[in-house]
Design a protein around this motif. Sequence first.
Motif, PDB file in Angstrom:
ATOM      1  N   LEU A 268      38.990  32.872  29.352  1.00 37.17           N
ATOM      2  CA  LEU A 268      39.377  32.746  28.164  1.00 37.17           C
ATOM      3  C   LEU A 268      38.120  33.381  27.235  1.00 37.17           C
ATOM      4  N   LEU A 269      36.566  32.953  27.782  1.00 38.62           N
ATOM      5  CA  LEU A 269      35.534  33.386  27.095  1.00 38.62           C
ATOM      6  C   LEU A 269      35.418  34.907  27.026  1.00 38.62           C
ATOM      7  N   ILE A 270      35.600  35.391  28.311  1.00 48.60           N
ATOM      8  CA  ILE A 270      35.658  36.881  28.622  1.00 48.60           C
ATOM      9  C   ILE A 270      36.513  37.610  27.733  1.00 48.60           C
ATOM     10  N   ASN A 271      37.860  37.227  27.550  1.00 46.29           N
ATOM     11  CA  ASN A 271      38.913  37.434  26.800  1.00 46.29           C
ATOM     12  C   ASN A 271      38.441  37.600  25.252  1.00 46.29           C
ATOM     13  N   ASP A 272      37.909  36.729  24.810  1.00 49.68           N
ATOM     14  CA  ASP A 272      37.562  36.531  23.594  1.00 49.68           C
ATOM     15  C   ASP A 272      36.466  37.458  23.061  1.00 49.68           C
ATOM     16  N   TYR A 273      35.390  37.672  24.077  1.00 49.69           N
ATOM     17  CA  TYR A 273      34.172  38.495  23.883  1.00 49.69           C
ATOM     18  C   TYR A 273      34.640  39.941  23.967  1.00 49.69           C
ATOM     19  N   SER A 274      35.728  40.286  24.874  1.00 46.06           N
ATOM     20  CA  SER A 274      36.363  41.689  24.896  1.00 46.06           C
ATOM     21  C   SER A 274      37.022  41.687  23.620  1.00 46.06           C
ATOM     22  N   ARG A 275      37.751  41.070  23.024  1.00 44.87           N
ATOM     23  CA  ARG A 275      38.472  41.167  21.709  1.00 44.87           C
ATOM     24  C   ARG A 275      37.647  41.392  20.577  1.00 44.87           C
ATOM     25  N   ARG A 276      36.443  40.783  20.685  1.00 48.81           N
ATOM     26  CA  ARG A 276      35.385  41.101  19.572  1.00 48.81           C
ATOM     27  C   ARG A 276      34.585  42.359  19.808  1.00 48.81           C
ATOM     28  N   GLY A 277      34.929  43.019  20.917  1.00 48.43           N
ATOM     29  CA  GLY A 277      34.202  44.316  21.125  1.00 48.43           C
ATOM     30  C   GLY A 277      32.713  44.163  21.649  1.00 48.43           C
ATOM     31  N   LEU A 278      32.248  42.871  22.217  1.00 45.60           N
ATOM     32  CA  LEU A 278      30.859  42.663  22.570  1.00 45.60           C
ATOM     33  C   LEU A 278      30.776  42.816  24.092  1.00 45.60           C
ATOM     34  N   VAL A 279      31.880  43.135  24.785  1.00 39.32           N
ATOM     35  CA  VAL A 279      31.669  43.451  26.269  1.00 39.32           C
ATOM     36  C   VAL A 279      33.136  44.007  26.574  1.00 39.32           C
ATOM     37  N   ASP A 280      33.197  44.816  27.563  1.00 43.25           N
ATOM     38  CA  ASP A 280      34.522  45.376  28.202  1.00 43.25           C
ATOM     39  C   ASP A 280      34.866  44.678  29.261  1.00 43.25           C
ATOM     40  N   GLY A 281      35.505  43.399  29.150  1.00 48.06           N
ATOM     41  CA  GLY A 281      35.708  42.667  30.309  1.00 48.06           C
ATOM     42  C   GLY A 281      37.006  42.925  30.834  1.00 48.06           C
ATOM     43  N   LEU A 282      37.302  42.354  32.149  1.00 45.40           N
ATOM     44  CA  LEU A 282      38.291  42.570  32.913  1.00 45.40           C
ATOM     45  C   LEU A 282      38.183  41.228  34.242  1.00 45.40           C
ATOM     46  N   VAL A 283      39.332  40.270  33.979  1.00 48.41           N
ATOM     47  CA  VAL A 283      39.370  39.116  34.877  1.00 48.41           C
ATOM     48  C   VAL A 283      40.361  39.346  35.826  1.00 48.41           C
ATOM     49  N   LEU A 284      39.890  39.425  37.203  1.00 51.31           N
ATOM     50  CA  LEU A 284      41.050  39.604  38.327  1.00 51.31           C
ATOM     51  C   LEU A 284      41.243  38.267  38.989  1.00 51.31           C
ATOM     52  N   ARG A 285      42.479  37.498  38.890  1.00 54.64           N
ATOM     53  CA  ARG A 285      42.682  36.464  39.491  1.00 54.64           C
ATOM     54  C   ARG A 285      43.012  36.530  41.016  1.00 54.64           C
ATOM     55  N   LEU A 286      42.389  36.326  42.019  1.00 54.68           N
ATOM     56  CA  LEU A 286      42.294  36.634  43.322  1.00 54.68           C
ATOM     57  C   LEU A 286      43.256  35.633  44.137  1.00 54.68           C
ATOM     58  N   PRO A 287      44.116  36.088  44.866  1.00 52.93           N
ATOM     59  CA  PRO A 287      45.004  35.333  45.573  1.00 52.93           C
ATOM     60  C   PRO A 287      43.860  34.550  46.759  1.00 52.93           C
ATOM     61  N   THR A 288      44.523  33.879  47.391  1.00 48.23           N
ATOM     62  CA  THR A 288      43.918  33.111  48.670  1.00 48.23           C
ATOM     63  C   THR A 288      43.620  34.320  49.824  1.00 48.23           C
ATOM     64  N   ILE A 289      42.160  34.503  50.219  1.00 50.43           N
ATOM     65  CA  ILE A 289      41.901  35.528  50.794  1.00 50.43           C
ATOM     66  C   ILE A 289      41.816  35.279  52.312  1.00 50.43           C
ATOM     67  N   VAL A 290      42.365  36.004  53.060  1.00 53.60           N
ATOM     68  CA  VAL A 290      42.578  35.882  54.624  1.00 53.60           C
ATOM     69  C   VAL A 290      42.711  37.218  55.086  1.00 53.60           C
ATOM     70  N   ILE A 291      41.845  37.396  56.340  1.00 50.40           N
ATOM     71  CA  ILE A 291      41.167  36.450  57.212  1.00 50.40           C
ATOM     72  C   ILE A 291      39.894  36.733  56.475  1.00 50.40           C
ATOM     73  N   ARG A 292      39.130  35.527  56.253  1.00 49.49           N
ATOM     74  CA  ARG A 292      37.645  35.604  55.808  1.00 49.49           C
ATOM     75  C   ARG A 292      36.783  35.648  57.023  1.00 49.49           C
ATOM     76  N   PRO A 293      35.569  36.584  57.098  1.00 46.11           N
ATOM     77  CA  PRO A 293      34.913  36.430  58.162  1.00 46.11           C
ATOM     78  C   PRO A 293      33.944  35.244  58.303  1.00 46.11           C
ATOM     79  N   GLY A 294      33.124  35.048  59.161  1.00 43.79           N
ATOM     80  CA  GLY A 294      32.204  33.786  59.421  1.00 43.79           C
ATOM     81  C   GLY A 294      32.617  32.488  59.649  1.00 43.79           C
ATOM     82  N   ARG A 295      32.130  31.457  59.231  1.00 44.54           N
ATOM     83  CA  ARG A 295      32.496  30.218  59.433  1.00 44.54           C
ATOM     84  C   ARG A 295      33.445  29.515  58.417  1.00 44.54           C
TER      85      ARG A 295
END
Length: 320
Positions: free
Chosen positions: A157-184
């Motif tokens: 919501l914060l990024i959306n509002d600052y973008s609405r005001r023209g203070l930054v060119d924001g984009l928020v990507l909601r990520l699904p669950t990421i599989v298969i992650r590397p490592g432990r």
Amino acid sequence: MHIVITGAAGFLGQRLVDRLVSARELAGQTLSRLTLIDQVEPNRPVSGGITVHSQALDISQPGALDEVLAERPDVIYHLAAIVSSAAEEDLDLGMRVNFDVTRALVEGCRRHGLSGTRLVMASSVAAYGGNLPEILDDMTALHPQNSYGAQKAMSELLINDYSRRGLVDGLVLRLPTIVIRPGRPNAAASSFASSILREPLNGEDAVCPVDTSLNLFVMSPATVVDALVHGANVSGDVLGPFRAFMLPGITVSVAEMIETLREVGGESALAHVRYEPDGKIEAIVGSWPSSFTNLRANKLGFRSERDFRDIVKAFLDERA
């Protein structure tokens, strides 16, 4: 072009760096500078003619990003976060890293006049929750059921509002669950979704803490990186006034994931999975929705895998 990445030492950050250095351009511009930031100093890639600055920095400290923002980067990827279970266990830490840092970042962009800087933040399916429809669309209300999801939703919501005001060119990507992650395995509540495949395919034991009937909305690491890169290419004019949406993924049950493990790894791999119910993990992951229409993301050119077997095959091909 100058690109800044917070959380650059994480597995997504490292993959994004590799992709950017390999492509050597973004949004039609030649990549000339990379600034990589994390709690520990991120690995410096072999970058050819690209200037890379890598630094260990606690970005939760006041003014920590001022020097970087004063250099007027063209794109900022904000990947730094405290993961779900850790944020649930330590409210202060989660708020400081997952929300206060985001606020400091957009305020820094405001102070430095970075209205044209594309700010891409990685959010999460955890921003949803509660009494949800069977299939969600981009305008389904956010009602997170854990602190991590709430912190991500507030940042959206914060990024959306600052973008609405023209203070930054924001984009928020909601990520699904990421599989298969590397490592432990890590402190993310969804960590089991990778470990019940990764460890058995490596001949190691893994624990499944949830009922196998649980459905998850998933995406591979490579496709997430594709989305992050594509996110810098999407024009603000076509994004419109609402700058946050769910990336397209695929719906799969834990039972289907384990059956895929049996298909590709045989009974010997399956024998490495044991079942130990964990109410805390199931409560967090079970509150996340598992089915979306993704009309907006699809229209903007984001993509998903066709089948869960494609995700497992990509992991095996990468490991080979």
